[in-house]
Scaffold this motif. Structure first.
Motif, mmCIF file in Angstrom:
data_model
loop_
_atom_site.group_PDB
_atom_site.id
_atom_site.type_symbol
_atom_site.label_atom_id
_atom_site.label_comp_id
_atom_site.label_asym_id
_atom_site.label_seq_id
_atom_site.Cartn_x
_atom_site.Cartn_y
_atom_site.Cartn_z
ATOM 1 N N THR A 199 0.756 -1.225 -0.004
ATOM 2 C CA THR A 199 -0.155 0.047 0.094
ATOM 3 C C THR A 199 0.632 1.213 0.117
ATOM 4 N N ALA A 200 0.562 2.075 -0.731
ATOM 5 C CA ALA A 200 0.970 3.580 -0.932
ATOM 6 C C ALA A 200 0.082 4.666 -1.165
ATOM 7 N N GLU A 201 0.561 5.896 -1.386
ATOM 8 C CA GLU A 201 -0.357 6.904 -1.802
ATOM 9 C C GLU A 201 0.436 7.698 -3.001
ATOM 10 N N LEU A 202 -0.350 8.448 -3.789
ATOM 11 C CA LEU A 202 -0.055 9.092 -4.860
ATOM 12 C C LEU A 202 -0.966 10.189 -4.994
ATOM 13 N N ARG A 203 -0.357 11.350 -4.531
ATOM 14 C CA ARG A 203 -1.170 12.613 -4.902
ATOM 15 C C ARG A 203 -2.535 12.527 -4.146
ATOM 16 N N GLY A 204 -2.457 11.762 -2.868
ATOM 17 C CA GLY A 204 -3.654 11.916 -2.005
ATOM 18 C C GLY A 204 -4.568 10.485 -2.679
ATOM 19 N N ARG A 205 -4.146 9.899 -3.443
ATOM 20 C CA ARG A 205 -4.977 8.540 -3.802
ATOM 21 C C ARG A 205 -4.305 7.323 -3.364
#
Length: 254
Positions: A199-205
């Motif tokens: 799991t991670a995040e890309l520009r708030g997604r």
């Protein structure tokens, strides 16, 4: 609480492969049996790439036959081992003439947008201006519908050098993030390729990669070659529960 809407995600079955332990056909069959054993039947099934090892017609037919055991519509996208034309022939998705396999599907409670991250002939991925422009326009068409964007290569650095070497280049990840930032209806970006749950995040997604139904990648932050682990196969269940999208990663035990 109302009945959840369920999108099951299978990934990287590699039908026809022999480089990992066990038979990929039997392992995909076991994952599908586990899906069928869920308390609630899925509303849709996504297979996020590397369906086949050699892109052979017989391999794709095995996948299609096994998916037919699930009483739900299935949606596929290409991985670096797949052939766009073959996916078009066997599953009716776009991709004729080697064009990117990209489409949107209205699942009812969710909208699924499939983005082709493959670069034919290469293991690494690519998101060029044409594909990102298509994504931007497609997301603009339904701003009020909760959306999952699906692709093969995760749009993140996973921290394992061997996997990051065949992932998406940093400029492509950044450009994707800029597109997603304009579309708040995107609830999650889901991917495969790395044979691990991450799991991670890309520009708030939020971004989620799911395990392979075949074999898993080893967690080794110094690995410069792809290494396999003894972790079990698995799949994901994305559940829309009272308006919130919750993702579960479910192992498949032998």
């Amino acid at each position: 609480m109302s009945r959840p809407f369920l999108l099951v995600q299978l990934s990287d079955p590699h039908i026809g492969a022999s480089w990992g332990e066990g038979d990929p056909v039997a392992k995909l069959a076991a994952a599908i049996a586990a899906v069928r054993a869920l308390d609630e039947s899925p509303d849709a099934v996504l297979v996020s790439g590397d369906l086949a090892e050699h892109a052979a017609d017989a391999e794709y037919e095995q996948v299609r036959t096994l998916l037919g055991r699930i009483n739900a519509p299935s949606y596929v996208l290409p991985g670096n081992h797949d052939d766009r034309d073959a996916l078009h022939r066997h599953f009716g998705v776009p991709g004729a003439g080697g064009r990117p396999v990209q489409y949107a599907a209205d699942l009812g409670a969710l909208r699924l947008v499939v983005l082709d991250s493959t670069l034919p002939g290469e293991d690494r991925g690519e998101l060029d201006d044409e594909r990102l422009g298509w994504l931007d326009g497609t997301l603009t068409e339904a701003p009020g519908t909760r959306t999952v964007v699906a692709m093969h290569h995760p749009p993140i650095a996973v921290g394992i050098p061997a996997w990051d070497a065949i992932g998406l280049p940093p400029p492509d990840r950044q450009a994707l993030g800029e597109v997603l930032s304009r579309h708040p209806q995107v609830q999650r970006v889901v991917a495969g390729h790395v044979h691990r749950a991450i799991t991670a995040e890309l520009r708030g997604r939020s971004v989620l990669t799911v395990p392979s139904t075949y074999v898993q990648g080893l967690l080794d932050f110094a690995a410069t070659q792809l290494e396999l682990s003894t972790d079990p196969p698995g799949f994901a269940v994305h559940a829309l529960v009272d308006g919130e999208l919750v993702s579960h990663v479910q192992p498949v035990r032998a």
